[in-house]
Scaffold this motif. Structure first.
Motif, PDB file in Angstrom:
ATOM      1  N   VAL A  33      39.929 -14.810  66.386  1.00 35.41           N
ATOM      2  CA  VAL A  33      40.836 -13.733  66.171  1.00 35.41           C
ATOM      3  C   VAL A  33      41.042 -13.197  67.686  1.00 35.41           C
ATOM      4  O   VAL A  33      40.060 -12.774  68.396  1.00 35.41           O
ATOM      5  N   VAL A  34      42.142 -13.074  68.102  1.00 36.10           N
ATOM      6  CA  VAL A  34      42.689 -12.525  69.255  1.00 36.10           C
ATOM      7  C   VAL A  34      43.371 -11.296  69.504  1.00 36.10           C
ATOM      8  O   VAL A  34      44.089 -11.050  68.401  1.00 36.10           O
ATOM      9  N   GLY A  58      41.812 -21.859  81.271  1.00 36.44           N
ATOM     10  CA  GLY A  58      40.367 -22.292  81.146  1.00 36.44           C
ATOM     11  C   GLY A  58      39.797 -22.676  79.822  1.00 36.44           C
ATOM     12  O   GLY A  58      40.477 -23.408  79.297  1.00 36.44           O
ATOM     13  N   GLU A  59      38.681 -22.133  79.543  1.00 37.29           N
ATOM     14  CA  GLU A  59      37.833 -22.729  78.242  1.00 37.29           C
ATOM     15  C   GLU A  59      38.604 -22.322  77.139  1.00 37.29           C
ATOM     16  O   GLU A  59      39.348 -21.327  76.937  1.00 37.29           O
ATOM     17  N   ALA A  60      38.535 -23.188  76.250  1.00 37.69           N
ATOM     18  CA  ALA A  60      39.121 -23.126  75.016  1.00 37.69           C
ATOM     19  C   ALA A  60      38.569 -22.286  74.056  1.00 37.69           C
ATOM     20  O   ALA A  60      37.179 -22.339  73.871  1.00 37.69           O
ATOM     21  N   LEU A  61      39.104 -21.626  73.016  1.00 34.78           N
ATOM     22  CA  LEU A  61      38.393 -20.800  72.207  1.00 34.78           C
ATOM     23  C   LEU A  61      38.405 -21.629  70.905  1.00 34.78           C
ATOM     24  O   LEU A  61      39.232 -22.345  70.696  1.00 34.78           O
ATOM     25  N   MET A  77      32.603 -11.121  72.555  1.00 36.46           N
ATOM     26  CA  MET A  77      33.608 -10.962  72.916  1.00 36.46           C
ATOM     27  C   MET A  77      34.099 -11.631  74.209  1.00 36.46           C
ATOM     28  O   MET A  77      33.036 -11.691  75.027  1.00 36.46           O
ATOM     29  N   LYS A  78      35.276 -12.051  74.454  1.00 33.91           N
ATOM     30  CA  LYS A  78      35.562 -12.636  75.538  1.00 33.91           C
ATOM     31  C   LYS A  78      36.930 -12.012  76.218  1.00 33.91           C
ATOM     32  O   LYS A  78      37.937 -11.589  75.392  1.00 33.91           O
ATOM     33  N   LEU A  79      37.325 -12.180  77.668  1.00 33.56           N
ATOM     34  CA  LEU A  79      38.293 -11.579  78.260  1.00 33.56           C
ATOM     35  C   LEU A  79      38.926 -13.059  78.776  1.00 33.56           C
ATOM     36  O   LEU A  79      38.414 -13.968  79.235  1.00 33.56           O
TER      37      LEU A  79
END
Length: 73
Positions: free
Chosen positions: A25-26, A17-20, A1-3
């Motif tokens: 799924v967000v 910032g960093e591309a997903l 998981m990322k925020l």
């Protein structure tokens, strides 16, 4: 998981910032009008650690979590 933080541009959510990766799924939490949503640095660090724990599989069933929360009141 990322925020991640982003904004809507031409009807699409653009993440800062960093591309997903494609297909990620967000979940989106939208603030209302001029409402702001700021997380203090210490809470952001705690949230990041919680996400890391979840990624390592250090989780509990939601029923257990709800029982704990209900027991606090």
């Amino acid at each position: 998981m990322k925020l991640a933080t982003g904004k809507v541009v031409q009807g699409k959510v653009v993440i800062e910032g960093e591309a997903l990766p494609e297909g990620t799924v967000v979940t989106v939490l939208a603030v209302e009008d001029a409402e702001t949503f700021e997380v203090p640095a210490e809470l952001e660090a705690e949230l990041a650690e919680s996400l890391a724990q979840a990624a390592r599989g250090e989780t509990i069933p939601v029923t257990d979590a709800l029982a704990r929360v209900r027991g606090l009141s």
